[in-house]
Design an enzyme around this catalytic site. Structure first.
Site, PDB file in Angstrom:
ATOM      1  N   GLY A  61      99.041  -3.158   5.829  1.00  0.00           N
ATOM      2  CA  GLY A  61      98.550  -3.966   4.713  1.00  0.00           C
ATOM      3  C   GLY A  61      97.629  -3.124   3.833  1.00  0.00           C
ATOM      4  O   GLY A  61      97.887  -2.892   2.655  1.00  0.00           O
ATOM      5  N   CYS A  80      71.539 -14.559  -0.789  1.00  0.00           N
ATOM      6  CA  CYS A  80      70.283 -14.686  -0.047  1.00  0.00           C
ATOM      7  C   CYS A  80      70.482 -14.148   1.362  1.00  0.00           C
ATOM      8  O   CYS A  80      70.520 -14.916   2.340  1.00  0.00           O
ATOM      9  CB  CYS A  80      69.850 -16.142  -0.008  1.00  0.00           C
TER      10      CYS A  80
END
Ligand SMILES: Cc1ncc(COP(=O)(O)O)c(C=O)c1O
Length: 479
Positions: free
Chosen positions: A314, A391
């Site tokens: 892939g 965050c």
């Protein structure tokens, strides 16, 4: 220029800060006279203006060429030894309707690892016979849909699954071709979480259990045994792990011939690509040659016919064809204490995406590089860390790279080799909208997956969007 002492040993300050090393960047990448990076004949500045940032950009011709080259490499190597090869594109790396079609047009089959990937491949019009279904915990609905659709192969991952696939095939009146995934015990030279063939892990069944499992498969008239399958890990540069896995599998494959036909040997994917300039990834041709040569050699030693060889890459097909484009928002210089009472400065450039569009640095400590994409600069290179806007202190896009010292707010930066496992691993963490994917080719840009909008972010929330267009429950066939 002196290297920053905070830089890892493999990273050296660039001789030419504008260079786009060919082994890391898409084939068509170059700079225009203003210094802007151009891919597929389209300047990244134009793409940012039209589609915003962050943005996934795929060099379509490069992706197609890599697919065709992979198929040709394995076909030629197999033909030299009097057998054939089949290449499955591992769609978990990046799957969309367009990409599925590019792969089929290049002559590849596709492997899918969930009902969702199966649904996308089928909706894209991929012939079911060209699909292989993977997964260590396929649901009954996924198995049923795959069998009903007529997929070319199901990779059985556990003893329990033999009965499940056999029952589904019987129910649909089909004879389902199956492979058996083996945990070969080969330790791939790669990051721990990417190495999938160690003994203590969730994929496949031990080699020693294979003969009994194949007997069980052969006992079902609704199943047809194709052969053994192994995938030893991902982002692997050294070929020896694949060769050792092939040797181990072939010893059992030879034994299985006593009970019937074994048409195929599937050696999985996992070939490595260059993410940073220091990486030296082998070209696919020598990899194909070495693999097929080794399989042929072992078959000669064992006195058995050479099976058809299947592989499932892939990353090597779509990874190098993709870049992610970001806009820099802020810049901070942080003084870092060194062991010897000295200190050094690390520059943080924060961009408008991060771990939601590229989870690999946080997930696997993956390294990337970065380049100024929107203009030329003759400023001195400085060590930078490109951080995302999430965050999370581990929200890093590029841990260490050199960029011109004047790169700052509003500049566009591009991170290469993000075609694989970035879009497919993307999330909505912090409710960031997932970026669009744009395919560029011959000076034309086409959105192949549209970017999410605020409306998309609200759509699944039953309070905020009480009348969704469709039933809010997960479709059974995808679960
Ligand atoms: C079974 C299997 N086949 C193929 C692949 C593709 O690996 P890569 O994209 O590294 O070639 C994977 C990746 O995880 C896999 O698990």
């Amino acid at each position: 220029m002196l290297a920053n002492p905070l830089a890892p040993s493999w990273l050296v300050p660039p001789v030419d800060g504008a260079a786009l090393p060919a082994h890391v960047w898409p084939a068509s990448a170059h700079r225009d006279p203003d210094g802007a990076i151009v891919i597929g004949g389209v300047a990244l500045t134009t793409l940012a203006a039209a589609h915003g940032t962050p943005l996934y950009v795929i060099d379509e011709a490069d992706a197609r060429a890599r697919a065709a080259r992979t198929r040709a490499a394995f076909a030629a190597a197999a033909e030299r030894h009097g057998t054939s090869a089949v290449v499955y594109y591992a769609s978990k790396a990046f799957l969309s309707g367009e990409v599925a079609r590019w792969m089929v047009e290049a002559g590849l089959n596709l492997d899918v690892a969930s009902g969702g990937e199966l649904a996308v491949a089928l909706a894209a019009g991929v012939e079911p016979a060209r699909l292989g279904l993977h997964g260590n915990n396929k649901s009954p609905a996924e198995i049923d849909r795959a069998v009903a659709a007529g997929v070319g192969a199901i990779v059985i991952d556990s003893l329990l699954e033999i009965e499940r696939v056999a029952a589904a095939a019987q129910h649909h009146g089909r004879v389902q071709p199956v492979r058996l995934r083996i945990n070969s015990g080969v330790h791939a030279h790669t990051h721990e979480y990417l190495a999938t063939a160690r003994e203590d892990q969730k994929f496949g069944i031990p080699l020693a259990d294979a003969p009994a499992a194949v007997d069980a498969i052969r006992a079902h008239a609704s199943l047809r045994f194709l052969g053994l399958h192994s995938h030893i890990g991902s982002q692997i540069f050294a070929i020896d792990g694949f060769l050792e896995a092939a040797r181990r599998l072939l010893a059992v494959h030879a034994e299985l011939l006593g009970g019937g036909d074994v048409a195929e040997l599937n050696l999985g994917g996992g070939f490595g690509i260059a993410y940073v300039e220091a990486d030296e990834a082998p070209a696919i041709e020598p990899v194909a040659d070495a693999l097929v040569e080794a399989v042929a050699g072992v078959c000669r030693e064992l006195g058995i016919p050479l099976p058809r060889i299947a592989v499932e890459p892939g990353r090597t097909i779509i990874g190098p064809a993709g870049v992610t484009l970001y806009r820099v928002g802020t810049r901070k210089d942080v003084v870092v204490a060194l062991d010897d009472d000295r200190s050094a400065v690390r520059r943080y450039l924060s961009v408008d995406g991060g771990m939601s569009d590229n989870a690999r640095p946080a997930l696997y400590s993956a390294d990337y590089t970065v380049a100024l994409a929107s203009r030329a600069s003759d400023a001195q290179p400085v060590l930078v860390r490109v951080a995302g806007k999430h965050c999370e202190s581990g929200d890093i896009v590029v841990r260490d790279a050199y960029l011109p010292a004047d790169v700052g707010p509003d500049d566009l930066v591009a991170v290469p080799a993000t075609g694989a496992y970035c879009f497919s691993l993307a999330s909505n963490y912090n409710y960031l909208a997932r970026p669009a994917v744009v395919a560029v080719r011959d000076g034309r840009a086409r959105v192949i997956v549209r970017g999410e909008t605020e409306a998309d972010l609200l759509r699944r929330d039953v309070l905020l969007n009480p009348t969704p267009a469709t039933d809010p429950t997960t479709p059974a066939a995808l679960s």
